[in-house]
Design a protein around this motif. Structure first.
Motif, PDB file in Angstrom:
ATOM      1  N   TYR A 105      -6.138  -2.010   5.860  1.00  0.00           N
ATOM      2  CA  TYR A 105      -6.027  -1.791   4.424  1.00  0.00           C
ATOM      3  C   TYR A 105      -4.546  -1.463   4.021  1.00  0.00           C
ATOM      4  O   TYR A 105      -3.807  -1.410   5.076  1.00  0.00           O
ATOM      5  N   THR A 106      -4.405  -1.770   3.161  1.00  0.00           N
ATOM      6  CA  THR A 106      -2.803  -1.662   2.526  1.00  0.00           C
ATOM      7  C   THR A 106      -2.562  -0.296   1.893  1.00  0.00           C
ATOM      8  O   THR A 106      -3.216  -0.185   0.847  1.00  0.00           O
ATOM      9  N   PHE A 107      -1.682   0.616   2.402  1.00  0.00           N
ATOM     10  CA  PHE A 107      -1.463   2.042   1.932  1.00  0.00           C
ATOM     11  C   PHE A 107      -0.287   1.755   1.272  1.00  0.00           C
ATOM     12  O   PHE A 107       0.920   1.624   1.791  1.00  0.00           O
ATOM     13  N   SER A 108      -0.396   1.980  -0.197  1.00  0.00           N
ATOM     14  CA  SER A 108       0.922   1.631  -1.145  1.00  0.00           C
ATOM     15  C   SER A 108       1.135   2.830  -2.124  1.00  0.00           C
ATOM     16  O   SER A 108       1.987   2.763  -2.890  1.00  0.00           O
ATOM     17  N   GLU A 109       0.747   4.030  -1.745  1.00  0.00           N
ATOM     18  CA  GLU A 109       0.759   4.991  -2.724  1.00  0.00           C
ATOM     19  C   GLU A 109       2.231   5.575  -2.593  1.00  0.00           C
ATOM     20  O   GLU A 109       2.937   5.797  -1.587  1.00  0.00           O
ATOM     21  N   PRO A 110       2.765   5.723  -3.967  1.00  0.00           N
ATOM     22  CA  PRO A 110       4.173   6.166  -4.063  1.00  0.00           C
ATOM     23  C   PRO A 110       4.417   7.473  -3.373  1.00  0.00           C
ATOM     24  O   PRO A 110       3.668   8.305  -3.465  1.00  0.00           O
ATOM     25  N   GLY A 111       5.450   7.756  -2.795  1.00  0.00           N
ATOM     26  CA  GLY A 111       6.064   8.917  -2.162  1.00  0.00           C
ATOM     27  C   GLY A 111       5.397   9.051  -0.878  1.00  0.00           C
ATOM     28  O   GLY A 111       5.484   9.972  -0.043  1.00  0.00           O
ATOM     29  N   ARG A 112       4.736   7.997  -0.231  1.00  0.00           N
ATOM     30  CA  ARG A 112       3.922   8.326   1.086  1.00  0.00           C
ATOM     31  C   ARG A 112       5.161   8.346   2.134  1.00  0.00           C
ATOM     32  O   ARG A 112       4.683   8.588   3.352  1.00  0.00           O
ATOM     33  N   ASP A 113       6.282   7.756   2.060  1.00  0.00           N
ATOM     34  CA  ASP A 113       7.305   7.778   2.998  1.00  0.00           C
ATOM     35  C   ASP A 113       8.786   8.386   2.173  1.00  0.00           C
ATOM     36  O   ASP A 113       8.902   7.973   1.153  1.00  0.00           O
ATOM     37  N   PRO A 114       8.992   9.568   2.597  1.00  0.00           N
ATOM     38  CA  PRO A 114      10.412  10.333   1.953  1.00  0.00           C
ATOM     39  C   PRO A 114      11.678   9.158   1.898  1.00  0.00           C
ATOM     40  O   PRO A 114      12.419   9.834   1.275  1.00  0.00           O
ATOM     41  N   ARG A 115      11.755   8.244   2.610  1.00  0.00           N
ATOM     42  CA  ARG A 115      12.787   7.640   2.698  1.00  0.00           C
ATOM     43  C   ARG A 115      13.209   6.594   1.525  1.00  0.00           C
ATOM     44  O   ARG A 115      14.086   6.585   0.917  1.00  0.00           O
ATOM     45  N   THR A 116      12.042   5.959   1.185  1.00  0.00           N
ATOM     46  CA  THR A 116      12.042   5.029   0.254  1.00  0.00           C
ATOM     47  C   THR A 116      10.688   4.420  -0.187  1.00  0.00           C
ATOM     48  O   THR A 116       9.680   5.112   0.447  1.00  0.00           O
ATOM     49  N   TRP A 117      10.250   3.713  -1.172  1.00  0.00           N
ATOM     50  CA  TRP A 117       9.017   3.064  -1.545  1.00  0.00           C
ATOM     51  C   TRP A 117       8.787   1.977  -0.111  1.00  0.00           C
ATOM     52  O   TRP A 117       9.270   1.062   0.039  1.00  0.00           O
ATOM     53  N   VAL A 118       7.702   2.592   0.617  1.00  0.00           N
ATOM     54  CA  VAL A 118       7.174   1.819   1.601  1.00  0.00           C
ATOM     55  C   VAL A 118       5.661   1.579   1.622  1.00  0.00           C
ATOM     56  O   VAL A 118       5.088   2.415   1.525  1.00  0.00           O
ATOM     57  N   MET A 119       5.515   0.340   1.602  1.00  0.00           N
ATOM     58  CA  MET A 119       3.883   0.170   1.820  1.00  0.00           C
ATOM     59  C   MET A 119       3.518  -0.463   3.270  1.00  0.00           C
ATOM     60  O   MET A 119       4.473  -1.056   4.016  1.00  0.00           O
ATOM     61  N   SER A 120       2.246   0.232   3.615  1.00  0.00           N
ATOM     62  CA  SER A 120       2.061   0.074   5.014  1.00  0.00           C
ATOM     63  C   SER A 120       0.900  -0.965   5.128  1.00  0.00           C
ATOM     64  O   SER A 120      -0.218  -0.527   4.346  1.00  0.00           O
ATOM     65  N   CYS A 121       1.001  -1.912   5.730  1.00  0.00           N
ATOM     66  CA  CYS A 121      -0.015  -3.038   6.133  1.00  0.00           C
ATOM     67  C   CYS A 121      -0.713  -2.628   7.228  1.00  0.00           C
ATOM     68  O   CYS A 121      -0.118  -2.857   8.265  1.00  0.00           O
ATOM     69  N   SER A 122      -1.936  -1.668   7.345  1.00  0.00           N
ATOM     70  CA  SER A 122      -2.295  -1.165   8.668  1.00  0.00           C
ATOM     71  C   SER A 122      -3.193  -2.064   9.394  1.00  0.00           C
ATOM     72  O   SER A 122      -4.012  -3.172   8.599  1.00  0.00           O
ATOM     73  N   TYR A 123      -3.132  -2.156  10.747  1.00  0.00           N
ATOM     74  CA  TYR A 123      -4.080  -3.037  11.711  1.00  0.00           C
ATOM     75  C   TYR A 123      -4.874  -1.970  12.555  1.00  0.00           C
ATOM     76  O   TYR A 123      -4.329  -1.027  12.873  1.00  0.00           O
ATOM     77  N   MET A 124      -5.873  -2.588  12.966  1.00  0.00           N
ATOM     78  CA  MET A 124      -6.825  -2.043  14.190  1.00  0.00           C
ATOM     79  C   MET A 124      -6.667  -3.051  15.297  1.00  0.00           C
ATOM     80  O   MET A 124      -6.938  -3.944  15.072  1.00  0.00           O
TER      81      MET A 124
END
Length: 296
Positions: A105-124
């Protein structure tokens, strides 16, 4: 004749004047949920050891979340795809390659990383624990396999005119030695005649960095769903295994006991018998099986 847009530009002219910096762009990372199944410690050598579902976490060696535990991962390089980045991270953290890998899933909620806008493409990823050599990456102080427990706390369902909203809260517990991490994660499914959406929210969290409790919940739900109708659990097995060991792996993933006869009927087409037996196990030798080679 070259096509021109509403401003009278050809594609070449448009690209020459295009400035990517005019638009805010996110950083892109991959976060890896790496599962394995290992034997629990057992004092009685005559008794088959219980199985434990484990997940790899790293202790962060820098800000943000210094000292907290997180999923292994990192930023995607400009020369690679997200899947290539995930494969690289897997090699760096575990020393293994060519294992089961699936985008979650791609987690893209604003503020999920305090450094900057970071989208995470997660893998299992699913790996055989006997093949693993865990090493902490450059940004980590320590890497460890945590025993995982993920159980339903409560469930509710709200009926809509054209569908429903189903809400589930899960208790997530991760244990490694004296370290115990806990989180409560809510999963909300909205299903109507025109849409179907799933949202995750962290209700409480102790010790897990970023929004990784969400990602772990997403992964364990995916794993449990797929183990019911695919051969995905076989990716957690060594080359040779007993049917009892395989049943233990299914049970630890699903967190429930399975009837032996029904289980063996279910997996009959997924495995093939070998001429090998267990040795020096402290009990009667058992026939060893392997994954059906036609499915490899």
């Amino acid at each position: 004749m070259e096509l021109r847009d509403r401003n009278g530009l050809t594609e070449r002219e448009f690209l020459e004047q295009y400035r990517a910096g005019d638009f805010e762009r996110p950083s892109v990372a991959t976060d890896m949920v790496i599962f394995t199944v290992s034997d629990a410690e057992e004092d009685n050598y005559r008794k088959l050891p219980e199985k434990e579902l484990r997940i790899l976490l790293i202790q962060r060696g820098g800000h943000p979340y210094l000292g907290q535990w997180a999923l292994p991962g990192g930023f995607v390089r400009s020369t690679e795809t997200t899947e290539q980045a995930a494969q690289r991270e897997l090699r760096e953290e575990t020393g293994v390659d060519h294992v089961y890998l699936e985008q979650l899933y791609t987690f893209s909620e604003p503020g999920r990383d305090p450094r900057t806008w970071v989208m995470s493409c997660s893998y299992m990823a699913l790996i055989d624990s006997s093949q693993v050599q865990v090493e902490a990456g450059d940004d980590a102080d320590h890497a460890a396999w945590f025993q995982l427990s993920h159980r339903l706390l409560r469930e509710s369902k709200e009926l809509l005119e054209d569908g429903y909203i189903k809400t589930m809260q899960y208790d997530l517990s991760l244990i490694y030695g004296d370290v115990c991490l806990n989180a409560v994660v809510e999963r909300k499914i909205t299903s109507t005649a025109t849409a179907h959406a799933t949202e995750y929210a962290i209700i409480s969290n102790e010790g897990l960095a970023f929004d990784h409790a969400k990602i772990i919940t997403c992964a364990i739900e995916r794993l449990r769903g797929k183990v019911e109708y695919t051969d995905i659990a076989l990716h957690l097995m060594p080359k040779l295994f007993t049917l009892t060991e395989l049943q233990q792996v299914y049970e630890v993933i699903l967190d429930r006991d399975l009837l032996k006869a029904a289980f063996r009927r279910k997996i009959a087409d997924l495995v093939e018998v070998t001429d090998h037996y267990t040795e020096n196990a402290g009990h009667r030798p058992s026939r060893l099986y392997r994954r059906d080679r036609e499915r490899i």
